[in-house]
Motif scaffolding. Structure first.
Motif, PDB file in Angstrom:
ATOM      1  N   ALA A 351       0.832  -1.206   0.000  1.00 51.72           N
ATOM      2  CA  ALA A 351       0.000   0.000   0.000  1.00 51.72           C
ATOM      3  C   ALA A 351       0.867   1.257   0.000  1.00 51.72           C
ATOM      4  O   ALA A 351       0.589   2.234  -0.709  1.00 51.72           O
ATOM      5  N   THR A 354       2.877   1.519  -3.551  1.00 54.72           N
ATOM      6  CA  THR A 354       2.043   1.694  -4.752  1.00 54.72           C
ATOM      7  C   THR A 354       1.061   2.845  -4.613  1.00 54.72           C
ATOM      8  O   THR A 354       0.561   3.359  -5.611  1.00 54.72           O
ATOM      9  N   GLN A 356      -1.859   2.524  -3.521  1.00 52.56           N
ATOM     10  CA  GLN A 356      -3.172   1.987  -3.867  1.00 52.56           C
ATOM     11  C   GLN A 356      -3.827   1.354  -2.651  1.00 52.56           C
ATOM     12  O   GLN A 356      -3.163   0.786  -1.791  1.00 52.56           O
ATOM     13  N   GLY A 357      -5.163   1.457  -2.614  1.00 57.12           N
ATOM     14  CA  GLY A 357      -5.912   0.852  -1.518  1.00 57.12           C
ATOM     15  C   GLY A 357      -6.450   1.899  -0.569  1.00 57.12           C
ATOM     16  O   GLY A 357      -6.209   3.106  -0.707  1.00 57.12           O
ATOM     17  N   ALA A 362      -1.526   4.088   2.388  1.00 54.16           N
ATOM     18  CA  ALA A 362      -1.550   4.229   0.929  1.00 54.16           C
ATOM     19  C   ALA A 362      -1.606   5.708   0.546  1.00 54.16           C
ATOM     20  O   ALA A 362      -0.878   6.159  -0.355  1.00 54.16           O
ATOM     21  N   ARG A 363      -2.468   6.442   1.202  1.00 55.71           N
ATOM     22  CA  ARG A 363      -2.540   7.887   0.927  1.00 55.71           C
ATOM     23  C   ARG A 363      -1.228   8.567   1.301  1.00 55.71           C
ATOM     24  O   ARG A 363      -0.742   9.451   0.590  1.00 55.71           O
ATOM     25  N   ARG A 366       1.199   8.030  -1.470  1.00 57.41           N
ATOM     26  CA  ARG A 366       0.947   8.906  -2.621  1.00 57.41           C
ATOM     27  C   ARG A 366       1.469  10.317  -2.354  1.00 57.41           C
ATOM     28  O   ARG A 366       2.013  10.969  -3.249  1.00 57.41           O
TER      29      ARG A 366
END
Length: 631
Positions: A351, A354, A356-357, A362-363, A366
């Motif tokens: 997570a 990538t 993602q999720g 995950a955030r 990003r």
């Protein structure tokens, strides 16, 4: 390391077991390329003994083993085979074939010696007699046929155990059949031994003893035994001429599944259920961190191990550090427990890397991807794998983003991040993984190499610092503007509160860097690039400057600041490039719906005052978006 020349008998006579690592291939030697030449070497030595000639040793090469720590008094001494598993396995097949041949011929008196080289005695003193009885223990890919063939003491045992591999006349099938390699090897050597004894001019007992001595005494190997400070990975690659790639994760995989054997666990089931995910291309893909290029699985274990142990791991000694963790000070973690831990961290690591999720990490991934701050990954895993609520995790991640972004905007170095984030891990391990503990630690430093910039410093940098081009590269600047767009939308009654994907937008200087043609000074004076260069030189050299030069320098210094930056559609940016503000504004009216640009739509002009006002607005938004230390 320790190096000794040993006979086959010396290698196998003690209570010890040589374990074939999981990372090594299955047994692949065959009759044409290896068994036949080995048999010829054995036959030459045996005949020399029968002829009464001088018998010189025949060297089979080197074997590298790594001793394993034994827990308690029970069990046998275990060694992982780093290099040479094909040789040692073949020798076990040769010894089994000798034993079968002698029994088929009716030779007496050599069974005990051969048995001592094939099996460890006294199962009552073993932890797992069904495994520890064997001198060589293969990977699970070879075990089924290996155990069946090694138990044979007569040709009939082989025929009964592998009936489908034989013809009605009792020969191995030749067409349309791939035989288990252990069956094929033992059948080949046993046949050759029987034929040699029967055709020998010497007595059967003499010929049999000559064969036994040729194998046990005349075949020699160089046995290299690694010590605590030796690197098994480097040794393997050196022995193989650096033609074979061995990663630390190969050694770790082997360690885990050898532990499974000792636990009495079903290694095959654990492999299929817990490990096969790590054999996919996703985890074997090599990723770069700085100048290091390693498989993703290696980065996962490195990152997870730091999160789990709260200590810094030496990447070149990842296997040694992992082994120390797994042995747990004499209370070894089971193979299943190790695999469950890796599986748990893999979810969070995927997570994180990538983005993602739905997990908070995950955030976080990003948001920090553009900053390439991989040294924070262990801290992120520690937080993400903790029992905290998602809300608490999100709050802690937001403060870590603030720490990274504020330092970047303020021009503070990321070179000490490895130490800074490891200090945070140790602090949380000692004081509890909480937002309060993290915030207190981040706010405690006053050194430039690790401090968390205050609101005053951060907002001033947003207003006046050269961010682009300057302190932030394009990915960082785009990410900052994207997040500011989201913050502005959150405080406006926007028709589209969620941030769209802005990754394809251009970073635009509203007042262009090449402003000389269409952007005169406030009094209407046109400026050339040469005049701008003269103003810069005068400032650098401390020379007196004119009022026009001071205006030029003010303008030049304001261009890379946050207040003069926005995001535009690529084609709009190309059409408006270097044009006067009225042209750019009209293009924006027709083509933008970003909150970043709304304030520009009703402006009659754009100069350092407007840039300063926009800078104030965005600095306030940034301070809300990236909360700083308590004041």
């Amino acid at each position: 390391m320790r190096s000794d020349t040993w006979t086959v008998r010396q290698i196998f006579q003690d209570r010890r077991q040589y374990c074939v690592p999981f990372y090594q291939r299955a047994y692949v030697w065959n009759q044409i390329e290896q068994w036949e030449p080995l048999w010829q070497d054995i036959k030459i030595k045996a005949q020399a003994r029968l002829d009464g000639g001088t018998v010189t040793p025949h060297f089979l090469g080197a074997v590298v083993v790594e001793p394993q720590s034994r827990i308690g008094l029970r069990g046998v001494d275990a060694f992982h085979i780093i290099d040479g598993q094909q040789r040692l396995t073949t020798l076990q097949y040769v010894l089994t074939a000798l034993l079968i041949a002698f029994r088929e011929i009716g030779v007496q008196g050599l069974d005990v010696t051969l048995d001592q080289c094939l099996e460890n005695g006294n199962p009552d003193t073993m932890n797992q007699p069904e495994i520890e009885r064997y001198k060589v223990w293969p990977t699970f890919r070879d075990r089924t046929h290996y155990e069946s063939t090694m138990a044979a003491r007569a040709l009939r045992d082989l025929k009964d155990g592998f009936s489908s591999n034989f013809t009605r006349t009792g020969d191995l099938r030749r067409i349309g059949m791939v035989h288990p390699p252990s069956l094929a090897a033992i059948w080949f050597f046993a046949g050759e031994f029987i034929a040699y004894i029967e055709k020998s001019e010497a007595s059967k007992d003499a010929a049999a003893e000559a064969l036994a001595m040729a194998v046990l005494q005349d075949l020699k190997l160089v046995l290299i035994s690694l010590e605590a400070d030796d690197d098994a990975q480097v040794i393997f690659e050196t022995m193989n001429g650096r033609g074979a790639t061995l990663h630390a994760t190969d050694l770790i995989r082997n360690f885990i599944f050898m532990r499974a054997d000792r636990d009495g666990a079903d290694a095959q089931a654990l492999y299929d259920g817990r490990w096969t995910q790590f054999e996919s291309n996703v985890w074997s893909t090599r990723e770069r961190r700085g100048r290091l290029l390693k498989p993703k699985l290696e980065w996962l274990i490195y990152t997870a191990l730091q999160a789990e142990t709260h200590t810094e791991v030496d990447l070149p000694r990842l296997y040694a550090d992992y082994k120390a963790y797994a042995l747990n000070g004499g209370q070894p973690r089971t193979a299943e427990a190790q695999l469950l831990t890796l599986d748990r961290y893999a979810v969070h690591y995927t997570a994180l890397t990538t983005g993602q999720g739905s997990l908070p990490v995950a955030r976080f991934g990003r948001r920090i991807a553009a900053y390439e701050t991989t040294t924070i990954h262990s801290l992120a895993l520690l937080i993400s794998a903790s029992p905290l609520s998602d809300q608490d995790k999100a709050h802690m991640f937001n403060e870590l983003v603030s720490y990274i972004v504020r330092r970047a905007v303020c021009g503070l170095t990321p070179k000490n991040y490895n130490n800074a984030f490891m200090a945070m891990i140790r602090h949380l391990a000692k004081n509890g993984t909480t937002s309060e503990a993290l915030r207190a630690h981040m706010a405690s430093s006053s050194s430039d190499i690790s401090r968390w910039p205050t609101n005053a410093e951060f907002k001033n940098a947003c207003k006046t610092a050269p961010l682009y081009y300057g302190r932030l590269d394009a990915p960082k600047m785009r990410q900052l503007l994207t997040e500011l767009e989201g913050e502005l939308r959150a405080h406006n009654r926007s028709e589209e509160p969620e941030i769209p994907n802005l990754a394809n937008l251009d970073i635009d200087h509203i007042m262009p860097r090449s402003w000389y043609t269409h952007w005169p000074l406030a009094d209407g004076t046109a400026v050339t690039s040469a005049e701008a260069s003269h103003a810069l030189l005068a400032e650098r050299n401390g020379l007196p400057t004119t009022a026009a030069q001071e205006q030029i320098r003010e303008r030049e210094l304001s261009i890379p600041t946050l207040g003069n930056l926005t995001l535009l559609n690529l084609s709009v940016n190309r059409e408006a490039q270097h044009r006067e503000f009225q042209v750019k504004r009209d293009l924006l009216i027709r083509n933008t719906n970003l909150s970043l640009n709304v304030q520009l739509l009703d402006r009659p002009a754009w100069d350092i005052k407007e840039i300063a006002a926009q800078g104030d607005r965005l600095a306030d938004a940034a301070a809300r978006l990236y909360p700083g230390p308590p004041e």
